[in-house]
Design a protein around this motif. Structure first.
Motif, mmCIF file in Angstrom:
data_model
loop_
_atom_site.group_PDB
_atom_site.id
_atom_site.type_symbol
_atom_site.label_atom_id
_atom_site.label_comp_id
_atom_site.label_asym_id
_atom_site.label_seq_id
_atom_site.Cartn_x
_atom_site.Cartn_y
_atom_site.Cartn_z
ATOM 1 N N MET A 295 0.855 -1.175 0.000
ATOM 2 C CA MET A 295 0.000 0.000 0.000
ATOM 3 C C MET A 295 0.896 1.231 0.000
ATOM 4 O O MET A 295 1.775 1.348 0.835
ATOM 5 N N ILE A 296 0.656 2.119 -0.938
ATOM 6 C CA ILE A 296 1.488 3.314 -1.062
ATOM 7 C C ILE A 296 0.636 4.546 -0.806
ATOM 8 O O ILE A 296 -0.329 4.812 -1.508
ATOM 9 N N LEU A 297 0.991 5.293 0.230
ATOM 10 C CA LEU A 297 0.316 6.555 0.542
ATOM 11 C C LEU A 297 1.369 7.639 0.686
ATOM 12 O O LEU A 297 1.370 8.373 1.654
ATOM 13 N N SER A 298 2.284 7.712 -0.246
ATOM 14 C CA SER A 298 3.394 8.638 -0.121
ATOM 15 C C SER A 298 2.931 10.068 0.031
ATOM 16 O O SER A 298 1.986 10.514 -0.600
ATOM 17 N N GLY A 299 3.575 10.765 0.944
ATOM 18 C CA GLY A 299 3.291 12.169 1.163
ATOM 19 C C GLY A 299 2.107 12.446 2.065
ATOM 20 O O GLY A 299 1.707 13.585 2.231
ATOM 21 N N MET A 300 1.555 11.421 2.686
ATOM 22 C CA MET A 300 0.384 11.633 3.530
ATOM 23 C C MET A 300 0.708 11.494 5.017
ATOM 24 O O MET A 300 -0.164 11.256 5.827
ATOM 25 N N GLY A 301 1.961 11.641 5.396
ATOM 26 C CA GLY A 301 2.402 11.706 6.774
ATOM 27 C C GLY A 301 1.812 10.656 7.703
ATOM 28 O O GLY A 301 2.054 9.465 7.530
ATOM 29 N N PRO A 302 1.046 11.104 8.710
ATOM 30 C CA PRO A 302 0.517 10.169 9.703
ATOM 31 C C PRO A 302 -0.310 9.038 9.087
ATOM 32 O O PRO A 302 -0.196 7.889 9.519
ATOM 33 N N ALA A 303 -1.102 9.330 8.099
ATOM 34 C CA ALA A 303 -1.923 8.287 7.467
ATOM 35 C C ALA A 303 -1.036 7.233 6.823
ATOM 36 O O ALA A 303 -1.309 6.036 6.923
ATOM 37 N N GLU A 304 0.031 7.664 6.191
ATOM 38 C CA GLU A 304 0.970 6.733 5.555
ATOM 39 C C GLU A 304 1.608 5.823 6.603
ATOM 40 O O GLU A 304 1.695 4.610 6.419
ATOM 41 N N GLN A 305 2.020 6.400 7.715
ATOM 42 C CA GLN A 305 2.653 5.624 8.777
ATOM 43 C C GLN A 305 1.669 4.622 9.385
ATOM 44 O O GLN A 305 2.018 3.467 9.624
ATOM 45 N N LEU A 306 0.454 5.065 9.632
ATOM 46 C CA LEU A 306 -0.558 4.175 10.196
ATOM 47 C C LEU A 306 -0.869 3.025 9.246
ATOM 48 O O LEU A 306 -0.945 1.866 9.660
ATOM 49 N N ALA A 307 -1.057 3.336 7.985
ATOM 50 C CA ALA A 307 -1.384 2.300 6.997
ATOM 51 C C ALA A 307 -0.252 1.290 6.870
ATOM 52 O O ALA A 307 -0.498 0.093 6.767
ATOM 53 N N SER A 308 0.984 1.770 6.904
ATOM 54 C CA SER A 308 2.125 0.857 6.771
ATOM 55 C C SER A 308 2.227 -0.095 7.956
ATOM 56 O O SER A 308 2.829 -1.158 7.849
ATOM 57 N N ARG A 309 1.596 0.271 9.067
ATOM 58 C CA ARG A 309 1.580 -0.586 10.260
ATOM 59 C C ARG A 309 0.301 -1.427 10.333
ATOM 60 O O ARG A 309 0.034 -2.074 11.337
ATOM 61 N N GLY A 310 -0.516 -1.346 9.276
ATOM 62 C CA GLY A 310 -1.746 -2.123 9.250
ATOM 63 C C GLY A 310 -2.886 -1.511 10.036
ATOM 64 O O GLY A 310 -3.921 -2.137 10.220
ATOM 65 N N ARG A 311 -2.719 -0.289 10.465
ATOM 66 C CA ARG A 311 -3.752 0.397 11.248
ATOM 67 C C ARG A 311 -4.643 1.204 10.298
ATOM 68 O O ARG A 311 -4.653 2.426 10.290
ATOM 69 N N LEU A 312 -5.391 0.468 9.489
ATOM 70 C CA LEU A 312 -6.140 1.066 8.392
ATOM 71 C C LEU A 312 -7.299 1.935 8.859
ATOM 72 O O LEU A 312 -7.582 2.967 8.250
ATOM 73 N N ALA A 313 -7.977 1.550 9.917
ATOM 74 C CA ALA A 313 -9.091 2.372 10.416
ATOM 75 C C ALA A 313 -8.584 3.731 10.880
ATOM 76 O O ALA A 313 -9.220 4.763 10.609
ATOM 77 N N GLU A 314 -7.436 3.741 11.532
ATOM 78 C CA GLU A 314 -6.861 5.004 11.979
ATOM 79 C C GLU A 314 -6.371 5.839 10.787
ATOM 80 O O GLU A 314 -6.527 7.060 10.770
ATOM 81 N N ALA A 315 -5.780 5.166 9.812
ATOM 82 C CA ALA A 315 -5.335 5.872 8.606
ATOM 83 C C ALA A 315 -6.528 6.501 7.900
ATOM 84 O O ALA A 315 -6.468 7.655 7.461
#
Length: 90
Positions: A1-21
């Motif tokens: 999953m690539i969310l480059s440039g989206m800061g906190p959302a990118e970090q959350l998604a990369s950790r599998g925390r999709l609801a938070e992202a």
């Protein structure tokens, strides 16, 4: 999953925390509704959580705002193809 440039959302998604992202992206869009990367990111997160209809809507909005973004076009085309909408996928 690539969310480059989206800061906190990118970090959350990369950790599998999709609801938070998703929450971060929705907050960003509430503050800046024409933020194409946030629409793209939301589309990616929604697709990853199995909500393809909502994902397509977000990706279409991202495409409207930034029609030349190859990642948006690629992901939108993929989801449309999965849905059987080959005409729009092209």
């Amino acid at each position: 999953m690539i969310l480059s440039g989206m800061g906190p959302a990118e970090q959350l998604a990369s950790r599998g925390r999709l609801a938070e992202a998703e929450g971060e992206l929705r907050t960003a869009l509430a503050e800046q509704p024409s933020l194409a990367p946030a629409h793209y990111g939301l589309g990616v997160v929604l697709a990853a959580t199995g909500r393809s209809v909502e994902a397509i809507a977000s990706l279409r909005r991202a495409r409207e705002l930034d029609p030349g973004d190859a990642e948006v076009l690629n992901n939108l085309g993929y989801l449309l193809g999965e849905r059987g909408d080959a005409a729009e996928a092209e």
